[in-house]
Scaffold this active site. Structure first.
Site, PDB file in Angstrom:
ATOM      1  N   SER A  61      32.914  33.539  38.991  1.00 29.86           N
ATOM      2  CA  SER A  61      34.220  34.102  38.643  1.00 29.86           C
ATOM      3  C   SER A  61      35.049  33.079  37.866  1.00 29.86           C
ATOM      4  O   SER A  61      34.600  32.572  36.837  1.00 29.86           O
ATOM      5  CB  SER A  61      34.924  34.575  39.913  1.00 29.86           C
ATOM      6  OG  SER A  61      36.040  35.374  39.594  1.00 29.86           O
ATOM      7  N   ASP A  94      31.873  45.708  36.463  1.00 31.60           N
ATOM      8  CA  ASP A  94      32.703  44.758  37.214  1.00 31.60           C
ATOM      9  C   ASP A  94      34.146  45.254  37.226  1.00 31.60           C
ATOM     10  O   ASP A  94      34.759  45.425  36.168  1.00 31.60           O
ATOM     11  CB  ASP A  94      32.611  43.373  36.562  1.00 31.60           C
ATOM     12  CG  ASP A  94      33.207  42.275  37.435  1.00 31.60           C
ATOM     13  OD1 ASP A  94      34.234  42.519  38.091  1.00 31.60           O
ATOM     14  OD2 ASP A  94      32.640  41.168  37.472  1.00 31.60           O
ATOM     15  N   HIS A 121      31.724  42.961  41.329  1.00 34.32           N
ATOM     16  CA  HIS A 121      32.164  41.587  41.076  1.00 34.32           C
ATOM     17  C   HIS A 121      31.558  40.657  42.113  1.00 34.32           C
ATOM     18  O   HIS A 121      31.945  40.663  43.293  1.00 34.32           O
ATOM     19  CB  HIS A 121      33.695  41.495  41.107  1.00 34.32           C
ATOM     20  CG  HIS A 121      34.218  40.157  40.717  1.00 34.32           C
ATOM     21  ND1 HIS A 121      34.091  39.648  39.436  1.00 34.32           N
ATOM     22  CD2 HIS A 121      34.862  39.200  41.430  1.00 34.32           C
ATOM     23  CE1 HIS A 121      34.641  38.447  39.375  1.00 34.32           C
ATOM     24  NE2 HIS A 121      35.109  38.146  40.578  1.00 34.32           N
TER      25      HIS A 121
END
Length: 565
Positions: free
Chosen positions: A220, A346, A375
């Site tokens: 991320s 996502d 995600h």
């Protein structure tokens, strides 16, 4: 004129009501339930029917790479998982279900970290949580960089660390400053483009374990930081390879995306709540540096960045911060083998920000995209006990480690300055390291934070002559008298006067010395240039002191008029 009434005196509305009353109530409930299912199926982007229609085979992984890429030919082409298909767990066949399940449950394996506290150049302390597998100094090391609201206790990081360590590698989770139960001890917070901490950690590991190849995995926001670092360093990084998982890539595009639809705005609010929770742990510092009232009222990530990140990091606007810190601007300069994995569904990092062309143009980068995955989730199997991306990364690193395509650092003289921008704040599951080494969540926020005074350590020692015991970094107190250069010896007759002058000069030049040391550490400017600046700036005092100390020795060489001055 025709009448609208029916022969029996009922209107059209009355007839419809009478007909509806004849339908059983269960039929109405079934119809309402059907509409609700259809709404939720589309709102949650469920793809179970599509998976069933394709025979539960999943969707193929799409690889994007340069046609002359040796990384693909020699490494990725041998990775079975990346050339297969991904099928989500049937009962988690939605990016939102996967993402929510990962954060609240995740089913992570049990791990026992060994914590080492690492002191950065600005005095800040960060937590390095290790999983050690052997005493061999050639064992590969994987550095894992957490996401925006994560630390080593997060479920997906435990999945990743456990799988890599199970493969026989050392794993170190490099927690961001202010996370992992360690309080902020400086005026600097990290942000989405803050690469200085990662740079120091990697350089330290390379010095301590020169024979071990070092790899990095970013997740991320951690992936954005990692790719930006790789672009800044180019050939000069000691990393042998890296992987980027679910990177946001372009923060400007991501900011527009996360505030577009209702479901995305829910994620935006959830992240903002987490950031405000983290900010409360460091309220004393942020009250002084940022707009605390604005932070407290923030309802989105953009609001928080406007009131916190821009103030602490000295960015003119939020969009300026996003543009400067987006890793899409650095992907073209990456010089190490890099695998990038992104899911097209996502719900946090949009597919619109994926740099397809930039990845294709760089021979060192291979981009793997999947239709589904959420995600950082990618649950697979009926039990959903493992993450697909973790297996893909472990296989990729293993093949890369056994290939001749690992990157070897090429030392180049760096005349420029790294534009690693300052600060931001993050949050989330904070951890406490108990006496037996187990990692556990902190129950009472704000009371169990580890402060610098609690560490009883000024810095971590890099003494290569002292062996490590069980992989634990040796720690010692820094001696404040080390590396202090004493004054020149003087004649006994002038000893007291010389000592007084020397003390005065030292008091007056100490601030200059501290500033020069900070400049040297921060910007890597030549020490000769700094010495020249110091001499010019302090020459009036220094020249007077030298002429007084060496007055007798210079009588035979200098005119009498000069000595009388």
């Amino acid at each position: 004129m025709a009448s609208s009434a029916c022969p029996d005196g009922l209107s059209a509305v009355g007839i419809l009501y009478q007909a509806a009353s004849m339908v059983p109530l269960a039929h109405f409930l079934a119809t309402a339930l059907l509409f609700l299912v259809v709404f939720l199926y589309n709102f949650l982007e469920i793809h179970l029917l599509g998976d069933l229609f394709r025979g539960c085979r999943g969707d193929p992984v799409v690889l994007t790479f340069n046609s002359r890429s040796k990384i693909y030919e020699g490494v990725v082409s041998k990775c079975r998982i990346l050339h297969g298909r991904y099928l989500a767990s049937p009962w988690l066949s939605s990016p939102h279900l996967q993402t929510v399940f990962l954060n609240f449950f995740g089913r992570p394996p049990s791990v026992v970290y060994r914590r080492k506290l690492f002191s950065l150049h600005d005095g800040e302390t960060v937590a390095l949580d290790w999983l050690l597998t052997s005493d061999d100094d050639r064992t590969p090391i994987a550095v894992v960089v957490p996401g925006l609201t994560s630390d080593s206790f997060s479920p997906y990081l435990r999945h990743c660390a456990y799988s890599i360590a199970k493969h026989g590698w050392h794993v170190v989770v490099s927690n961001h400053r202010g996370l992992g139960g360690i309080s902020i001890t400086s005026d600097c917070f990290y942000n989405a483009g803050w690469t200085e901490d990662l740079r120091e950690v990697i350089n330290y590991l390379h010095q301590e374990y020169p024979k071990a190849p070092i790899f990095a995995v970013g997740t991320s926001i951690g992936a954005n930081i990692l790719v930006k670092y790789l672009g800044e360093e180019g050939e000069n990084t000691p990393l042998a390879g890296a992987a980027s998982i679910c990177s946001p890539w372009d923060l400007v595009v991501g900011d527009r995306f996360i505030s577009r639809k209702l479901v995305q705005r829910l994620y935006d609010k959830a992240l903002a709540i987490g950031l405000k929770g983290y900010a409360q742990l460091h309220q004393s510092t942020l009250t002084r540096l940022a707009n605390w009232e604005g932070i407290r009222k923030s309802t989105s990530v953009r609001d928080f960045d406007n009131h916190a990140t821009c103030h602490v990091g000295r960015f003119e606007t939020v969009d300026t911060y996003y543009r400067c810190c987006s890793s899409v601007n650095f992907i073209g300069k990456v010089a190490v083998p890099l695998l990038c994995i992104n899911a097209l569904d996502d719900p946090v990092c949009t597919r619109e920000a994926i740099p397809w062309d930039e990845c294709r143009a760089n021979k060192n980068v291979v981009l793997a995209t999947t239709t589904h995955g959420g995600h950082l989730a990618y649950f697979k199997g009926l039990t959903a006990k493992s993450l697909w991306w973790v297996g893909a990364v472990v296989e990729y690193l293993d093949v890369l480690h056994s290939s001749p395509f690992m990157h070897v650092q090429k030392k180049t003289q760096n005349f420029g300055m790294h534009h690693s921008l300052e600060s931001d704040i993050d949050k989330v599951p904070y951890v406490n390291i108990v006496e037996d080494g187990m990692v556990a969540p902190i129950i009472t926020e704000g009371t169990n934070l580890v402060t610098k005074d609690d560490l009883h350590v000024d810095r971590l020692s890099y003494d290569s002559n002292k062996p490590e015991v069980d992989g634990v970094l040796s720690v010692k107190k820094s001696d404040p008298t080390e590396n202090i250069i004493g004054p020149e010896p003087v004649e006994p007759a002038h000893k007291e006067e010389a000592e007084g002058i020397t003390k005065t000069i030292h008091d007056m030049t100490a601030p200059v010395k501290r500033s020069l040391n900070q400049l040297s550490r921060r910007y890597d400017i030549s020490r000769w240039l700094l010495a020249y600046i110091a001499i010019v700036a302090t020459w009036p005092l220094l020249g007077s002191a030298l002429s007084f100390v060496f007055r007798k020795k210079l009588r035979g060489f200098l005119p009498v008029a000069w000595l009388r001055r």
